[in-house]
Every structure is written in C-alpha cells, then in structure tokens.
Design a protein around this motif. Structure first.
Motif, mmCIF file in Angstrom:
data_model
loop_
_atom_site.group_PDB
_atom_site.id
_atom_site.type_symbol
_atom_site.label_atom_id
_atom_site.label_comp_id
_atom_site.label_asym_id
_atom_site.label_seq_id
_atom_site.Cartn_x
_atom_site.Cartn_y
_atom_site.Cartn_z
ATOM 1 N N GLY A 218 -8.819 -9.007 13.478
ATOM 2 C CA GLY A 218 -9.059 -7.641 13.033
ATOM 3 C C GLY A 218 -7.827 -6.774 12.923
ATOM 4 O O GLY A 218 -7.947 -5.564 12.705
ATOM 5 N N LYS A 219 -6.642 -7.367 13.076
ATOM 6 C CA LYS A 219 -5.414 -6.581 12.978
ATOM 7 C C LYS A 219 -4.434 -7.232 12.004
ATOM 8 O O LYS A 219 -4.355 -8.453 11.902
ATOM 9 C CB LYS A 219 -4.756 -6.434 14.356
ATOM 10 N N PHE A 220 -3.694 -6.372 11.307
ATOM 11 C CA PHE A 220 -2.659 -6.847 10.399
ATOM 12 C C PHE A 220 -1.442 -7.326 11.195
ATOM 13 O O PHE A 220 -1.191 -6.855 12.312
ATOM 14 C CB PHE A 220 -2.208 -5.725 9.456
ATOM 15 N N THR A 221 -0.695 -8.203 10.573
ATOM 16 C CA THR A 221 0.594 -8.619 11.125
ATOM 17 C C THR A 221 1.672 -8.201 10.132
ATOM 18 O O THR A 221 2.004 -8.939 9.201
ATOM 19 C CB THR A 221 0.639 -10.140 11.349
ATOM 20 N N PRO A 222 2.193 -6.997 10.279
ATOM 21 C CA PRO A 222 3.147 -6.502 9.286
ATOM 22 C C PRO A 222 4.551 -7.079 9.477
ATOM 23 O O PRO A 222 4.910 -7.547 10.559
ATOM 24 C CB PRO A 222 3.151 -4.990 9.537
ATOM 25 N N GLY A 223 5.320 -6.999 8.405
ATOM 26 C CA GLY A 223 6.713 -7.393 8.475
ATOM 27 C C GLY A 223 7.597 -6.169 8.584
ATOM 28 O O GLY A 223 7.163 -5.098 9.049
ATOM 29 N N ASP A 224 8.851 -6.295 8.174
ATOM 30 C CA ASP A 224 9.773 -5.160 8.201
ATOM 31 C C ASP A 224 9.222 -4.001 7.378
ATOM 32 O O ASP A 224 8.646 -4.195 6.308
ATOM 33 C CB ASP A 224 11.140 -5.572 7.659
ATOM 34 N N TYR A 225 9.425 -2.804 7.904
ATOM 35 C CA TYR A 225 8.938 -1.587 7.251
ATOM 36 C C TYR A 225 7.428 -1.594 7.058
ATOM 37 O O TYR A 225 6.905 -0.955 6.141
ATOM 38 C CB TYR A 225 9.642 -1.358 5.909
ATOM 39 N N GLN A 226 6.700 -2.304 7.915
ATOM 40 C CA GLN A 226 5.232 -2.338 7.889
ATOM 41 C C GLN A 226 4.680 -2.955 6.608
ATOM 42 O O GLN A 226 3.519 -2.729 6.253
ATOM 43 C CB GLN A 226 4.657 -0.918 8.066
ATOM 44 N N VAL A 227 5.470 -3.728 5.914
ATOM 45 C CA VAL A 227 5.032 -4.328 4.657
ATOM 46 C C VAL A 227 4.206 -5.581 4.939
ATOM 47 O O VAL A 227 4.368 -6.235 5.977
ATOM 48 C CB VAL A 227 6.242 -4.674 3.759
ATOM 49 N N THR A 228 3.290 -5.896 4.029
ATOM 50 C CA THR A 228 2.474 -7.094 4.148
ATOM 51 C C THR A 228 2.945 -8.135 3.135
ATOM 52 O O THR A 228 3.865 -7.905 2.358
ATOM 53 C CB THR A 228 0.990 -6.783 3.887
ATOM 54 N N ARG A 229 2.266 -9.272 3.142
ATOM 55 C CA ARG A 229 2.599 -10.323 2.175
ATOM 56 C C ARG A 229 2.173 -9.940 0.763
ATOM 57 O O ARG A 229 2.657 -10.524 -0.211
ATOM 58 C CB ARG A 229 1.919 -11.629 2.580
ATOM 59 N N MET A 230 1.252 -9.004 0.646
ATOM 60 C CA MET A 230 0.788 -8.568 -0.665
ATOM 61 C C MET A 230 1.727 -7.492 -1.203
ATOM 62 O O MET A 230 2.030 -6.525 -0.506
ATOM 63 C CB MET A 230 -0.643 -8.028 -0.583
ATOM 64 N N ALA A 231 2.174 -7.668 -2.410
ATOM 65 C CA ALA A 231 3.107 -6.714 -3.011
ATOM 66 C C ALA A 231 2.545 -5.303 -2.944
ATOM 67 O O ALA A 231 1.370 -5.073 -3.212
ATOM 68 C CB ALA A 231 3.374 -7.101 -4.471
ATOM 69 N N LYS A 232 3.374 -4.395 -2.523
ATOM 70 C CA LYS A 232 3.181 -2.947 -2.452
ATOM 71 C C LYS A 232 2.091 -2.484 -1.490
ATOM 72 O O LYS A 232 1.698 -1.326 -1.513
ATOM 73 C CB LYS A 232 2.951 -2.355 -3.843
ATOM 74 N N VAL A 233 1.621 -3.341 -0.591
ATOM 75 C CA VAL A 233 0.658 -2.922 0.435
ATOM 76 C C VAL A 233 1.361 -2.874 1.786
ATOM 77 O O VAL A 233 1.952 -3.865 2.231
ATOM 78 C CB VAL A 233 -0.552 -3.874 0.514
ATOM 79 N N PHE A 234 1.272 -1.719 2.443
ATOM 80 C CA PHE A 234 1.873 -1.495 3.750
ATOM 81 C C PHE A 234 0.762 -1.116 4.731
ATOM 82 O O PHE A 234 -0.277 -0.579 4.334
ATOM 83 C CB PHE A 234 2.920 -0.381 3.689
#
Length: 596
Positions: A544-560
């Motif tokens: 139920g939780k996201f695993t964000p990368g740098d700058y809270q970015v996800t693997r999907m383009a332009k989704v933070f």
C-alpha cells in the motif's frame, strides 16, 4: 629630600635575611595543580554531541569544530568535536561553563613540553593525553548553567476546563515569554539536520530575539509553508535532539514557531513573502490537498508552474483537518496556511475524487507532471472475531464526524483500542462528548507511539489507560445498543535479538467488559484504487505504499509521490518535506534537467 627617603633603602636590605615566600620549582618535577585549576582540556567524546557552543562562546577563536573519524553515527550528534589551539587559549573556562552536554572540563595538569608547536592544537577526547583520566581540575557545577535549564512554561487550559469544550488547549507564548525561551537557544544547528524539512531553526529563533517577526516568517517559508500548523502539532523531532535538553529541557522550538506566525496578520503575508510567480506555461496536477500535496503546490507555484489540486473532501488539509481535533489544531490556524498557498493562484478542485470524477489516465494526458499524496485513510483491522459488530467504529470515522460537525453517537462508555496519536485524539474527543473512556494498549506506556504530551494530556483529562491489554473478541451485549469486549492480559517477553519486548496473550487472564462503543485506532493504510492495476505495478507499490526514487519520482514518467503513502514516518512535517522535495524534482523535469 626627607630623612624617610634616605633610610628607606636600608629597610629593603632586611628582606634579604628573611625566609623567601617563593618556592623552587623545576618544570620536569611533578607538582599537582590546585583541585580546581584550569589546566588542559578533557572532553568525554561519547557524551559530546558536537553542538559547537564552546566554539561560539570562545572570544579568542581558540576552538574549531572539526570532523573526526571513528565516531559511531547517532541521532543528535553532529559528528564534530572541539579542537583546541593553546596558542590562543586563555584558559578562561567559558567553554566548560557553556557545554550543553557537560562533557567538557579542564584538568589540573598545567605542564606540557614538546618541541613541536603543532601538538598544541589537538582534539580533546579523540587524541589520547596523559591527563584524560585526571579527576582534579575545573568542572562546571551541575546546578550552574549559563542558560536556564528549564523551558518557559506554556499556559494551557486546565484539564477540567479543556475537557468541556473543543477550544484550543495550548494558549501560546506572550512576547515576554517567547523572548526568554528564545534566549535559551545556543544556535548549534543540530535541530536543522534532524528536522525532516531542515527548517532554519536557529535563524528564526534569532529573529525572535531581534523582534523581527517578518524575517522569521520569511525564514520559515523557505522550507515549510505550514508554519501555523506545525507550530501546533509538529512531532518536533528537532526538540528530541536539542543539546540544551541533555541536562535540562529542550528549547520549545515548536511553540516559538507558532509564536512568530501568531504575530503576523494573514493580510501581510503577500507583502512580507514577496512570492510573485513568473508563468512558465507548464501544468502540474496534484492528487490530495493534505500537507504533502499543498506543500508541493506552494513551491511549484512559486516557480511559476500552473498547479491544480484534486481533493475528494469538501475542504483542504487532509488528515490535518479531518484527523486532528480542533482543540489541538483550530481550523483558523490551518486555514491561515492553506489560504496563502491558494492565494498564489493554485486551483483547488474540492469534492473531486480521482477515479470517480476524473480518471488518473486523464491527468497523465492533460498535465506535464502529476504528484500523488493521498494520505492514509483506510483504518486497519483489529483481526479479532466479531469486529464487524455495529458498535465497533474506527477512530478516523469518529474524528471525521466531529470535524464535520456530526455526532458520532458513541454513547457514555467507550473503549479505544490503540496507542498512537489517532487513539489519543479519539479518546480525548470522546471525553469532550461526555463519555467515560478506557484505552486498551497491547504494550507498555513507554512503547506507545503517540506523542508523550498527548498521552499525559489524555490521562489528565480522565482517560483511563490499561496497558498490556489485547482485544480478543467483540460480542453482543445484553443491551443491543452496547457491545461486550473480551480482552486478555499480556506478558512482555524479551526479544532474544535485542528488539523491544513482545506482548504475549495470557489465556488464563481474560476479561469481558461492556461498552457503548469500541473505537479501533490501531493504524491505517492507503486507498490507491484510483490507479489502474497495471499502472500500479509500474509505480512500484508494496504493502500500500510507493517506493519513490530521487526527488520522489516513480518509475512512471512524470509521476511523483510523497507523504504518508510514500514514507514510513507518517507525520505532517515529513509529508511537507516530501512535497517540497518532489517540487524540486518536478521543476527539474519541467526545466529539462531531470529525465523521468
């Protein structure tokens, strides 16, 4: 010339036959200094936190704070230690007097011979010296402080008064009180590193000393657009590492933050903060008007991007409005923060649920970036038999009803299950609604995740806490408008791996009590159903939780992503920093500096 002048030299000669007052001393011979002599410095490195107060107070610039190797990383420790320069030191002892940790003292050793002058610059406590174990020398008396060890008390409603209304319990500092409390700060900056938002704490406290509240507001808005809110309900991790609190009470950082905001009228914000966005033509959608979403909205709007917020509730604030009672966070304080953010041109779409009123895919098509910060709104199950009983309600439901002016209908006898802030808030709200409240918690009081002050205030307001109590079953009572709760006592069993003790139910120690309502407040999870399943896999969602990368970015383009759905801390200040951090990333993306 008088006769006295003529004979006075002969009186001097008589001293030649008297026993001398001076003593013969050879430097290489050992001769202990006086018990309180101010000799060479000793620093107990494991007690030192590297606050730098000794560096700040030294008027001869004889102390530098330097990074040293071999220190075990720990919260509240800067990793710096004082290095002394005995070419500059005058042995005044002020560094010992100001030391917040009490780790610094002076030995009664005064003789040190070497032909290498560089040796007279050394890091006390990290470079072994023969006097390190000396017990004599100058120590600060434990009852003596250059700053008051006790914080200025905050005026609060008495428990018997607070429990009778939803009026704000904490009244706030007067200017005189705030100035006295601000004077306790040694401006070390350790709090800055510990604060998730890295607020300029020493600087805005200094602004209080200068009575420059407009500057204080500017400093806070650099990293936190919710100062009125955080000045009331922040989890104040900064205070947990305040060096002044090592031998006294930490500086009341949260209350000082609130004081600054309370001195500035909302209509003056625009003039003071001078936020004048220059339009970039880029559009950002934000899902969720909680602290994470609106923090991102503020910093993105400052950069000139067009921001549209989609919020399923009728008003903004998220859990701050619907999960925190007004006696802790009045709507007026929350609205003061939100109204300024919206005034910059942020578009708010209330009563709009993504996945129902607009599809997630539409946002991806229509906007240049999307930030998701929806919070945790799904109550966790107790996992006991009968918990679907109609007299079992969630703590979030009770708090939401009260925030919207609805009567939750809890009755006069209430049990609250849990030990977090939601549990304490549900319990204290129930007391204000006239109920007798029993809080059942499976572990010990010291294990409760709720703020210590929340626990103490709940007890002061008449909430009864039963520790090491595990609910087992919810059952029908003789009265259909009530519920019988079966619960058992627990024994705390030590963890062989060194973790906290585990509560183990004792089957032979069971109890059954009857209540009008059982309120479950053992945690909550996220609702991400608005994101199609195939896209959830691309966003990397676990439990139920996201695993964000740098700058809270996800693997999907332009989704933070950010806030409670993307961090384990689940508090407002962490969500605020997530929003700010994501705004930096989104700005880089929209500026072509970040490839999503």
């Amino acid at each position: 010339m008088s006769l006295k002048d003529l004979v006075s030299p002969f009186f001097v000669w008589q001293r030649a036959f008297e026993k001398p007052y001076t003593v013969s001393l050879k430097p290489i011979e050992e001769r202990p200094g006086a018990p309180a002599y101010r000799g060479f410095h000793i620093n107990i490195s494991e007690d030192c936190v590297g606050c730098g107060s000794c560096f700040t107070i030294c008027q001869n610039h004889a102390i530098d704070m330097v990074q040293v190797e071999g220190l075990e990383p720990r919260s509240g420790d800067s990793g710096l230690r004082p290095r002394f320069d005995y070419g500059r030191c005058c042995w005044c002892g002020l560094c010992v007097d100001i030391c917040t940790a009490g780790s610094l003292r002076m030995s009664n050793e005064y003789a040190w011979f070497t032909d290498n002058p560089d040796e007279f610059r050394f890091v006390a406590g990290m470079e072994n010296k023969r006097w390190d174990g000396y017990q004599g020398g100058y120590h600060r008396h434990p009852d003596y402080h250059l700053f008051p060890p006790k914080r200025i008390e905050m005026e609060m409603l008495a428990p018997e008064e607070s429990v009778g209304s939803f009026n704000e319990v904490v009244k706030g500092y007067s200017e005189e009180q705030a100035l006295l409390e601000a004077d306790r700060c040694v401006e070390c900056g350790i709090c800055v590193a510990t604060c998730p938002a890295h607020m300029d704490v020493p600087d805005y406290i200094h602004a209080i000393r200068d009575r420059d509240y407009e500057k204080g507001l500017q400093l806070m808005y650099r990293t936190n657009p919710f100062p009125a809110t955080c000045g009331r309900i922040c989890t104040r991790r900064c205070e947990s590492v305040c060096p002044v609190g090592i031998q006294g009470e930490p500086v009341a950082i949260r209350w000082l933050k609130r004081f600054i905001v309370d001195q500035v009228a909302p209509e003056d914000y625009a003039r003071i903060l001078q936020d004048q966005p220059v339009e970039t033509g880029k559009r950002v959608a934000i899902i969720g008007a909680g602290p994470g979403g609106l923090s991102a909205a503020y910093y993105l709007r400052r950069k000139g991007h067009a921001v549209t917020v989609f919020e399923s509730e009728a008003r903004g604030g998220g859990m701050l409005r619907y999960g925190v009672p007004s006696y802790r966070l009045p709507d007026a304080a929350l609205d003061k923060d939100i109204d300024y953010i919206v005034s910059l041109g942020v578009t708010m779409n209330y009563d709009t649920r993504v996945g129902r009123d607009i599809e997630f895919a539409e946002l991806l098509e229509q906007y240049d970036a999307v930030f998701v910060s929806t919070g945790l709104w799904v109550p966790s199950n107790m996992r006991i038999q009968g918990e679907d009983h109609p007299r079992v309600v969630s703590g979030l439901k009770v708090l939401d009803d009260v925030a919207d002016g609805r009567d939750p209908g809890i009755g006069k006898q209430v049990a609250v299950i849990g030990g977090g802030n939601v549990a304490m808030d549900a319990a204290r709200v129930s007391r204000r609604l006239g109920a007798e409240v029993t809080i059942l918690y499976r572990r010990r009081i010291e294990d409760m995740p709720a703020d210590t002050e929340e626990i103490h205030e709940a007890q002061a307001e008449g909430c009864r806490i039963v520790i090491q109590a595990i609910p087992v079953e919810a059952m029908n009572a003789d009265n259909p408008q009530q519920i019988a709760l079966k619960w058992g006592e627990a024994e705390m069993v030590p963890d062989p791996r060194g973790g906290r003790p585990k509560p183990v139910l004792q089957e032979d120690r069971m109890h059954v009590d009857v209540f009008d309502t059982v309120i479950s407040a053992i945690g909550q999870g996220s609702d991400l159903d608005f994101i199609p399943v195939d896209q959830q896999e691309g966003l990397e969602i676990q439990w139920g939780k996201f695993t964000p990368g740098d700058y809270q970015v996800t693997r999907m383009a332009k989704v933070f992503v950010g806030g409670d759905v993307a961090n384990r801390t689940a508090d407002a200040i962490s969500a605020i920093e997530d929003g700010h951090h994501a705004a930096r990333g989104i700005h880089k993306l929209l500026s072509g500096e970040l490839v999503a």
